[in-house]
Design an enzyme around this catalytic site. Sequence first.
Site, PDB file in Angstrom:
ATOM      1  N   GLY A 186       0.774  -1.225  -0.159  1.00 37.24           N
ATOM      2  CA  GLY A 186      -0.171  -0.033   0.003  1.00 37.24           C
ATOM      3  C   GLY A 186       0.835   1.261  -0.186  1.00 37.24           C
ATOM      4  O   GLY A 186       1.997   1.126  -0.176  1.00 37.24           O
ATOM      5  N   TYR A 187       0.308   2.632   0.206  1.00 33.50           N
ATOM      6  CA  TYR A 187       1.064   3.735   0.123  1.00 33.50           C
ATOM      7  C   TYR A 187       2.315   3.842   1.285  1.00 33.50           C
ATOM      8  O   TYR A 187       3.366   4.189   0.729  1.00 33.50           O
ATOM      9  CB  TYR A 187       0.299   4.798   0.351  1.00 33.50           C
ATOM     10  CG  TYR A 187      -0.312   5.213   1.719  1.00 33.50           C
ATOM     11  CD1 TYR A 187       0.287   6.376   2.310  1.00 33.50           C
ATOM     12  CD2 TYR A 187      -1.395   4.510   2.083  1.00 33.50           C
ATOM     13  CE1 TYR A 187      -0.001   6.441   3.355  1.00 33.50           C
ATOM     14  CE2 TYR A 187      -1.914   5.023   3.283  1.00 33.50           C
ATOM     15  CZ  TYR A 187      -1.205   5.895   3.846  1.00 33.50           C
ATOM     16  OH  TYR A 187      -1.707   6.442   5.307  1.00 33.50           O
ATOM     17  N   HIS A 450       2.506  29.492 -17.867  1.00 31.42           N
ATOM     18  CA  HIS A 450       3.457  28.773 -18.538  1.00 31.42           C
ATOM     19  C   HIS A 450       4.937  29.456 -18.156  1.00 31.42           C
ATOM     20  O   HIS A 450       5.114  30.213 -18.028  1.00 31.42           O
ATOM     21  CB  HIS A 450       3.443  29.035 -20.148  1.00 31.42           C
ATOM     22  CG  HIS A 450       4.468  28.334 -20.805  1.00 31.42           C
ATOM     23  ND1 HIS A 450       4.289  26.929 -21.077  1.00 31.42           N
ATOM     24  CD2 HIS A 450       5.693  28.983 -21.368  1.00 31.42           C
ATOM     25  CE1 HIS A 450       5.495  26.672 -21.897  1.00 31.42           C
ATOM     26  NE2 HIS A 450       6.001  27.770 -22.091  1.00 31.42           N
TER      27      HIS A 450
END
Length: 477
Positions: A186-187, A450
């Site tokens: 799992g995490y 950007h």
Amino acid sequence: MQTRSCQVLIVGGGPGGYPAAIRAGQLGLDTIIVDKHGLGGTCLNRGCIPSKAMIHAATEYEHMSAAAKGDRFGISLSEEPKLDMGKLIGWKDGIVSKLTGGVAQLIKAAGAEHIAGWANFQNAKTCIVTNDEGEEIEITAEHVVLATGSVEVELPFMPFGDSVIGSTQALELTEKPEKLVVVGAGYIGLELGIAYRKLGTEVTFIEALDRILPLYDKEITRPITMWLKKHKVDVNLSCKAKGVTEKKGGKAVLEYEDAKGETQTIEADKILVAVGRKACLEGWGLENMGLDMDGKFIKVDEQCRTGMRGVYAIGDVVGEPLLAHKATAQGEMVAEIIAGHRRVHDPVAIAAVCFTEPEVVGVGLTPDEAKEKGEEVITGKFPLAASGRYLSMDAGTDGGFVRVTARKDDHVILGIHAVGTHVSELSGEFALAVEMGARLEDIAGTIHVHPTLTEGFAESALTALGHPIHISAPKAG
């Protein structure tokens, strides 16, 4: 025995308890917070923060090691970097100390009082706190907030000891294990296992389910699987740990049942058990409070009220998701409710992040989950390999992407998921979009700076609408 009374008594100083204390103090409530194991709870002391510090250090070490093996965008090192685990742990502990000290100052500045000790409730509104000197203080409150958090699940046939460790011990090792076996993919297991692999440890996973990170779909976890294969990390799925035996020389041998039902063994310096967490319900007098339970958690309503008037419970102790930011939101809300404000805990969705390699973030429904609920959806997926900012950071080539799922008829966003380097930093924008009921056009029509990571989200929305700019438009139908 000293006796005290207050308007608000908070038990537990983690990411739910300490924000509740700060907010209650700000609102002029006479507040006492009791915590035994360090303000900040598991998150600041033994979980979120120290693990991310170790992950960052491990990534730096990995980058330096790569530069020592060859030219890395014009940068090279003449020799391999040297790892001092003791100093790494010391640096990590310094960050923890700074943050926990800051929490103490914030509580004091807000006008709340911290008592270091262990609380044991005699009834719903009265507890006895034993401090570090063994002195006892009886505290009676008008309102009680239970924020006791959660603890690691310990397998009964593999108790924590010298060779078998939990995540807490994994963050305190002053010597790097040469071989690490992680029980649970799992995490928590993946985050720590990947960090140790970056530090040069040989890592093997033993997972009972047939996939890693079961809360995410396979499309999302595929880049992580690719990284594990590339870095020669063995992942044994559908395998069940059975027990540990010790060998001479400090080695441990894990016995497990493989996917075929056959018994296998593997040797390791350390075996990390990371099979989940459970609510901390023992040792503080829950049985004396007369509270209703919801399975293995304390039952609460949408205002985090328990069945006992004037008693609230927040965070991990009330159930999934076991996330620090959920606890914080509930803690602030409860303080305001006690002060007379009108509040409820009713989020549309709560974002979750895995700091794996690469990172994963998800909020709301996946395409399959949305379809299971009867929704007709459209999706847009933007590969991060097409992002200039990602490429300029030597990222985007790990199979990462941003994926948005929206209702087909009105374009309301139902879920957003992403995998890739640094995508955790997009979680706030993802959560905001879902919480506010944003449509694809809202995201596409918002000018994203950007070059930044956020452009990937805008492009995923444009892709769902059928007219992305930086990748070829998907074919109709």
